[in-house]
Structure formats: structure tokens, C-alpha cells
Motif scaffolding. Structure first.
Motif, PDB file in Angstrom:
ATOM      1  N   VAL A 134      -1.227 -14.323  -0.023  1.00 53.70           N
ATOM      2  CA  VAL A 134      -2.241 -13.308  -0.317  1.00 53.70           C
ATOM      3  C   VAL A 134      -1.857 -11.963   0.292  1.00 53.70           C
ATOM      4  N   ILE A 135      -2.016 -10.906  -0.526  1.00 57.09           N
ATOM      5  CA  ILE A 135      -1.864  -9.526  -0.076  1.00 57.09           C
ATOM      6  C   ILE A 135      -3.219  -8.845  -0.240  1.00 57.09           C
ATOM      7  N   VAL A 136      -3.661  -8.149   0.793  1.00 56.77           N
ATOM      8  CA  VAL A 136      -4.964  -7.487   0.786  1.00 56.77           C
ATOM      9  C   VAL A 136      -4.771  -5.986   0.645  1.00 56.77           C
ATOM     10  N   THR A 137      -5.556  -5.371  -0.217  1.00 55.30           N
ATOM     11  CA  THR A 137      -5.529  -3.922  -0.381  1.00 55.30           C
ATOM     12  C   THR A 137      -6.960  -3.422  -0.533  1.00 55.30           C
ATOM     13  N   GLY A 138      -7.139  -2.123  -0.754  1.00 57.70           N
ATOM     14  CA  GLY A 138      -8.464  -1.574  -0.996  1.00 57.70           C
ATOM     15  C   GLY A 138      -9.129  -1.009   0.240  1.00 57.70           C
ATOM     16  N   CYS A 139     -10.439  -0.809   0.132  1.00 55.80           N
ATOM     17  CA  CYS A 139     -11.179  -0.064   1.158  1.00 55.80           C
ATOM     18  C   CYS A 139     -11.247  -0.768   2.505  1.00 55.80           C
ATOM     19  N   MET A 140     -11.110  -2.092   2.540  1.00 56.80           N
ATOM     20  CA  MET A 140     -11.094  -2.773   3.835  1.00 56.80           C
ATOM     21  C   MET A 140      -9.717  -2.742   4.475  1.00 56.80           C
ATOM     22  N   ALA A 186       0.321  -9.171   3.763  1.00 59.52           N
ATOM     23  CA  ALA A 186       0.349  -7.729   3.991  1.00 59.52           C
ATOM     24  C   ALA A 186      -1.057  -7.177   3.782  1.00 59.52           C
ATOM     25  N   VAL A 187      -1.340  -6.032   4.429  1.00 63.56           N
ATOM     26  CA  VAL A 187      -2.619  -5.343   4.267  1.00 63.56           C
ATOM     27  C   VAL A 187      -2.328  -3.866   4.033  1.00 63.56           C
ATOM     28  N   THR A 188      -2.860  -3.308   2.934  1.00 69.63           N
ATOM     29  CA  THR A 188      -2.685  -1.885   2.647  1.00 69.63           C
ATOM     30  C   THR A 188      -4.051  -1.269   2.368  1.00 69.63           C
ATOM     31  N   GLY A 189      -4.132   0.060   2.432  1.00 74.97           N
ATOM     32  CA  GLY A 189      -5.407   0.754   2.261  1.00 74.97           C
ATOM     33  C   GLY A 189      -5.718   1.086   0.821  1.00 74.97           C
ATOM     34  N   ALA A 190      -6.835   1.800   0.639  1.00 78.70           N
ATOM     35  CA  ALA A 190      -7.311   2.162  -0.694  1.00 78.70           C
ATOM     36  C   ALA A 190      -6.316   3.072  -1.403  1.00 78.70           C
ATOM     37  N   HIS A 191      -6.150   2.857  -2.696  1.00 80.62           N
ATOM     38  CA  HIS A 191      -5.272   3.591  -3.612  1.00 80.62           C
ATOM     39  C   HIS A 191      -3.880   3.886  -3.046  1.00 80.62           C
ATOM     40  N   GLN A 192      -3.344   2.937  -2.242  1.00 77.16           N
ATOM     41  CA  GLN A 192      -1.969   3.051  -1.747  1.00 77.16           C
ATOM     42  C   GLN A 192      -1.062   2.217  -2.655  1.00 77.16           C
ATOM     43  N   TYR A 193      -0.868   2.730  -3.865  1.00 73.93           N
ATOM     44  CA  TYR A 193      -0.181   1.955  -4.892  1.00 73.93           C
ATOM     45  C   TYR A 193       1.238   1.569  -4.478  1.00 73.93           C
ATOM     46  N   LEU A 198     -14.157 -10.544   2.676  1.00 73.06           N
ATOM     47  CA  LEU A 198     -13.552 -11.556   3.549  1.00 73.06           C
ATOM     48  C   LEU A 198     -13.662 -12.946   2.922  1.00 73.06           C
ATOM     49  N   ALA A 199     -14.785 -13.212   2.254  1.00 75.85           N
ATOM     50  CA  ALA A 199     -14.935 -14.509   1.578  1.00 75.85           C
ATOM     51  C   ALA A 199     -13.913 -14.654   0.457  1.00 75.85           C
ATOM     52  N   ALA A 200     -13.667 -13.560  -0.277  1.00 69.87           N
ATOM     53  CA  ALA A 200     -12.683 -13.605  -1.369  1.00 69.87           C
ATOM     54  C   ALA A 200     -11.277 -13.822  -0.824  1.00 69.87           C
ATOM     55  N   ASN A 245      -8.261  -0.471   5.916  1.00 73.61           N
ATOM     56  CA  ASN A 245      -8.194   0.249   7.183  1.00 73.61           C
ATOM     57  C   ASN A 245      -8.686  -0.612   8.350  1.00 73.61           C
ATOM     58  N   GLU A 246      -9.093  -1.844   8.065  1.00 75.03           N
ATOM     59  CA  GLU A 246      -9.485  -2.783   9.109  1.00 75.03           C
ATOM     60  C   GLU A 246      -8.508  -3.955   9.139  1.00 75.03           C
ATOM     61  N   ALA A 247      -7.225  -3.602   9.149  1.00 71.42           N
ATOM     62  CA  ALA A 247      -6.176  -4.618   9.088  1.00 71.42           C
ATOM     63  C   ALA A 247      -6.255  -5.590  10.264  1.00 71.42           C
ATOM     64  N   GLU A 248      -6.601  -5.076  11.447  1.00 71.48           N
ATOM     65  CA  GLU A 248      -6.663  -5.952  12.626  1.00 71.48           C
ATOM     66  C   GLU A 248      -7.731  -7.024  12.446  1.00 71.48           C
ATOM     67  N   LEU A 249      -8.904  -6.620  11.917  1.00 71.55           N
ATOM     68  CA  LEU A 249      -9.976  -7.586  11.681  1.00 71.55           C
ATOM     69  C   LEU A 249      -9.529  -8.643  10.673  1.00 71.55           C
ATOM     70  N   ILE A 250      -8.887  -8.189   9.588  1.00 73.86           N
ATOM     71  CA  ILE A 250      -8.449  -9.116   8.542  1.00 73.86           C
ATOM     72  C   ILE A 250      -7.403 -10.080   9.078  1.00 73.86           C
ATOM     73  N   ARG A 251      -6.439  -9.548   9.836  1.00 72.25           N
ATOM     74  CA  ARG A 251      -5.368 -10.415  10.359  1.00 72.25           C
ATOM     75  C   ARG A 251      -5.888 -11.358  11.439  1.00 72.25           C
ATOM     76  N   ALA A 252      -6.903 -10.923  12.187  1.00 69.76           N
ATOM     77  CA  ALA A 252      -7.476 -11.808  13.197  1.00 69.76           C
ATOM     78  C   ALA A 252      -8.159 -13.002  12.548  1.00 69.76           C
ATOM     79  N   LYS A 253      -8.819 -12.750  11.414  1.00 68.87           N
ATOM     80  CA  LYS A 253      -9.524 -13.835  10.723  1.00 68.87           C
ATOM     81  C   LYS A 253      -8.582 -14.648   9.843  1.00 68.87           C
ATOM     82  N   PHE A 254      -7.588 -13.950   9.249  1.00 67.99           N
ATOM     83  CA  PHE A 254      -6.646 -14.624   8.333  1.00 67.99           C
ATOM     84  C   PHE A 254      -5.218 -14.229   8.707  1.00 67.99           C
TER      85      PHE A 254
END
Length: 458
Positions: free
Chosen positions: A78-84, A100-107, A65-67, A86-95
Motif C-alpha cells: 500500500v502507498i498512501v497519498t492525499g491530504c493525510m 510510502a506516504v506522499t502529500g496532496a497533489h504530489q503526482y 485510516l480504516a481504508a 502530511n501526517e506520515a508519522e501517524l500513518i507509519r506508527a499505525k501501519f
């Protein structure tokens, strides 16, 4: 009238977490470059920034989240991907400004999000010269990911919910990638996955033909077959590249790999995440293979391959861990004499079953046990490294320094007992100017401390 080719759109990348995530970052960037994008080394030059997050522990989530916050402050797109992911709601609430937010290895999803946020200004066929895959590690070593996901249900871990069940790559595809990497200059392959020992279980260890051509033979999708085939690779100079096995659970078939190490085909190094030794704690952790007679097998492995290095990691302060359990672990370490050990204080992570276990260990007790296990393992490591003083060991060069005021040049290297980033190093004095990263050299060990060796090229 001449056609003006527009400047390439540029992508920045922040990659957090484990080597498996680093491989994901390499694949994403390779795909984007093939689509006509260029890479940016800083925020200012990027049209969009990707943040590949880690969500394994709450502290890792805080770092992620700091990054994300830093990338938004410095760039804004900024586009967020990776293991976090799956917590798109948390990420979008803070930022809420995240694109966009995608999950781990969703190339594919990541690439699609980049295309939407910053449409490529050049087609993929502008540069007709084939480009190599993007590497985020030095040229001389590469991570080789053989599978995704995990079938275990360890109480402290949420990897299966982040990365799914075990999904093994085709063994011919893995071997082709390894062959390509070695041909391009890789001198050390680091085999990674969530569970290397389980490779191929999901596909019933199916056979594939390898290599292409008249010499093709059936090779199983299995850790031992993979290790045997990787041991046949040679660098353009004719050297045997180091092949280092990580995340190896101590299933019985691991025994079959030890003779390959004794023959010099595979690097005599095993990274085995034991996590604990006390039976009651292992049961509470729901650890696989916790009934294995590990100490007997360690002894047998060392008889077959005396130079084998075993590294592991342990969790202290797991819920319900008593002082007797912890002392059992310390006594076990005395007997096991592991070469490299990392320790972690238990940390709850949202979604992990361990959070609901009774008898949490107080933070002060965790700290005290952490200090004791580190003192124990450092003493073991110091004694093992001191025994190497006066011996000649083969090392791979990682970095060569600049001449000092006397014209002497130092270098940083690693022995076969040292994986990059996590283990120790071999520091060299007075090396020749022609030395370069990736060179294999023999070194006389002159000194040692708790973690590192010091020596000179012979």
C-alpha cells in the motif's frame, strides 16, 4: 526467437474525500497508465494499492485510516497519498508496513513511489494507440479543477496547511482541457477549486491567448472570463454543455456571472459555502466576505435569472454559537430561501484555530440544532420543488434501468438545479429503450418530495 512481452503491473486505487481529490486520483492513474501500468478493479489483482486520503475532519481521517487498514489486510502493498500525507508519522506508527506516504497533489512523488514498489514491466510505448485520460466519473460529466490551495485562514479549516496557498492553473490550459473533455463526450463540466472566485488572484489575473490560431484573443485568468469562455463550448452534437460553478465565494465580481446564466451560457447554479449568517459567528470563523449584503444580492440575482439555483452549506454548533446566533441563522434561511442546503455539526480537527476558542457547544445541543436546521431547509426545499410540478424542465440522464415485469423502463436524471452526488435527482418512468446516460431530454414534472422530482419525458 519471438520476444515475450511481460504482463503489465496492475494498480488498485481507493479514492476518498472531495471531487478535488478525485481529480488528483484521475491524474495519477492517467500518468501511471502512460508509464505502462494497467488498472485493477479489486485488491486481489493489484501489484500495489494507492489510497488517496482525506484529512479535512477527524472523522474523515478515521475513514482514511480504516481504508488504509483494509487495503493492507486485503493486499499488503500500500502507498498512501492525499491530504493525510502530511501526517506520515501517524500513518507509519499505525501501519508500519505502508510502502510510502506522499502529500496532496504530489503526482511525481506518487508515481516515483509506485515505480519503486512495482517497477513497470512494460515500457510506455508498447501501445502505440494514444489512450484517453482515465476518468473516475461517468463519461457524461467531468470535474474541471482550476486551482489548488487557498489563501483564507478560516478558523475551522486546515486546507491551506494540507494543500498550500492558492495556485491557479493557466487559463489556456484549463480551457484546452475543457475543450478536450467536451469533444470526448462530456456533457456537463463541474468547475472546482478551494475558492473558485479567487481564481487568478495569485497570478494577478494574467492574460493568455485563446484559442490557438487566427481567432486567438487575450483572456484573463479570472472567474468571469473563464465562465464566458466555457459558455462558448459546444458538444459534437451542437449542444451547449452544462457548466456548473462550485465553491464560489460571494465576492462582488460574482454578479457579472449571473447574466451569463440568464443567457443560457452557464448553468444557473451557484454553490456558495456561506457556513453561517450570524455576524458574531462569522467573525469567530474568520470567514471572508462576511460583510457582503448577501440577501440583497440574492434578490438581484433572481431578478436577472429567475431560474438560478443557490446551494450552500452551514456549520452548526461552532464554538461560542448561542441560541440567538442559531435563531438568527434560521431566520436568515427563511428570508434567503436557498434551494439546496447541507448542514454539518462542528467537529474539531487537529491544527484548526477553532479548537482553542472558548465556549464549546455541547454535543446534545449540536444534535438538536442540526435537526432543526435540517427540518427548516427540507421544508423550504419541499415548497420550492412542489412549485415545479406541472412545469417542463430539461434534464441530463445519469442512469437507465432494466425493464420491469411490464416492460417499463425507469431512469435517473438531474435537472440544472442538481449537482451529481450532493443534490437531488429527477426520477423518470416509462422511458424509451434508446435513452442513454448523457442524453438531454425535456421532462414534465408530475410529483415532488423534499429532495427529488418525478416525471415523464415529453
Amino acid at each position: 526467437m519471438a520476444t515475450t512481452i511481460p504482463d503489465q503491473k496492475r494498480i488498485g486505487m481507493v479514492s476518498l474525500g472531495c471531487p478535488k481529490a478525485l481529480v488528483d486520483s484521475e491524474r495519477i492513474l492517467t500518468r501511471l497508465r502512460a508509464d505502462g501500468y494497467a488498472m485493477s478493479a479489486d485488491y486481489a489483482g493489484a501489484d500495489v494499492v494507492l489510497v488517496n486520503t482525506c484529512g479535512f475532519l477527524d472523522s474523515a481521517k478515521e475513514e482514511s485510516l480504516a481504508a488504509i487498514g483494509e487495503a493492507i489486510a486485503e493486499n499488503g502493498r500500500v502507498i498512501v497519498t492525499g491530504c493525510m500525507g502530511n501526517e506520515a508519522e501517524l500513518i507509519r506508527a499505525k501501519f508500519p508496513q505502508v510502502l510510502a506516504v506522499t502529500g496532496a497533489h504530489q503526482y511525481e512523488a506518487v508515481v516515483e513511489a509506485v515505480h519503486e514498489a512495482a517497477p513497470p514491466s512494460q515500457g510506455p510505448f508498447i501501445d502505440l494507440v494514444p489512450q484517453p485520460d482515465i476518468k473516475l466519473t461517468p463519461r457524461h460529466y467531468s470535474y474541471l479543477k482550476i486551482s489548488e490551495g487557498c489563501n483564507h485562514a478560516c478558523a475551522f479549516c486546515i486546507i491551506p496547511s494540507l494543500r498550500g496557498k492558492l495556485a491557479s492553473r493557466r487559463i489556456d490550459a484549463v480551457l484546452r482541457e475543457a475543450e478536450k473533455l467536451v469533444a470526448a463526450g462530456t456533457r456537463e463540466l463541474l468547475v472546482i477549486s478551494q475558492d473558485t472566485s479567487a481564481y487568478g488572484v495569485d497570478v494577478r489575473h494574467e492574460e493568455r491567448m485563446w484559442p490557438k490560431g487566427p481567432d486567438a484573443r487575450a483572456v484573463r485568468t479570472h472567474m468571469t472570463d473563464l465562465a464566458r469562455e466555457l459558455g462558448q463550448l459546444r458538444t459534437p452534437e451542437g449542444d451547449t454543455p452544462w457548466v456548473r460553478l462550485h465553491y464560489v465565494y460571494p465576492y462582488p465580481h460574482v454578479d457579472a456571472v449571473i447574466p451569463l446564466m440568464a443567457e443560457g451560457l452557464i448553468t444557473p447554479y451557484l454553490d456558495i459555502p456561506f457556513q453561517h449568517a450570524a455576524p458574531s459567528v462569522l467573525k469567530a470563523m474568520k470567514r471572508p466576505a462576511n460583510e457582503a449584503k448577501v440577501l440583497e444580492r440574492l434578490k438581484a440575482w433572481r431578478e436577472i435569472c429567475p431560474d438560478i439555483t443557490v446551494r450552500s452549506s452551514f456549520v452548526v454548533g461552532f464554538p461560542g454559537e448561542t441560541e440567538a446566533d442559531f435563531q438568527y441563522l434560521l431566520d436568515w434561511l427563511d428570508e434567503a430561501q436557498l434551494d439546496r442546503v447541507g448542514a454539518f455539526r462542528f467537529e474539531p480537527v487537529e491544527g484548526a484555530a477553532a479548537n482553542a476558542l472558548p465556549d464549546p457547544v455541547p454535543e446534545a445541543v449540536k444534535e438538536e440544532r442540526y435537526a432543526r436546521i435540517m427540518a427548516k431547509t427540507e421544508a423550504i426545499s419541499a415548497a420550492k420543488l412542489a412549485a415545479k410540478v406541472g412545469r417542463t424542465v430539461r434534464v441530463i440522464i445519469d442512469e437507465v434501468g432494466e425493464p420491469d415485469e411490464d416492460g417499463d423502463i425507469g431512469a435517473t436524471a438531474r435537472s440544472q438545479a442538481d449537482a451529481p452526488e450532493i443534490d437531488g435527482a429527477v426520477y423518470l418512468r416509462n422511458v424509451p429503450q434508446v435513452l442513454k446516460p448523457g442524453d438531454f431530454v425535456s421532462v414534465l414534472v408530475e410529483e415532488a418530495d423534499e429532495h427529488d422530482l418525478f416525471g415523464v419525458i415529453v
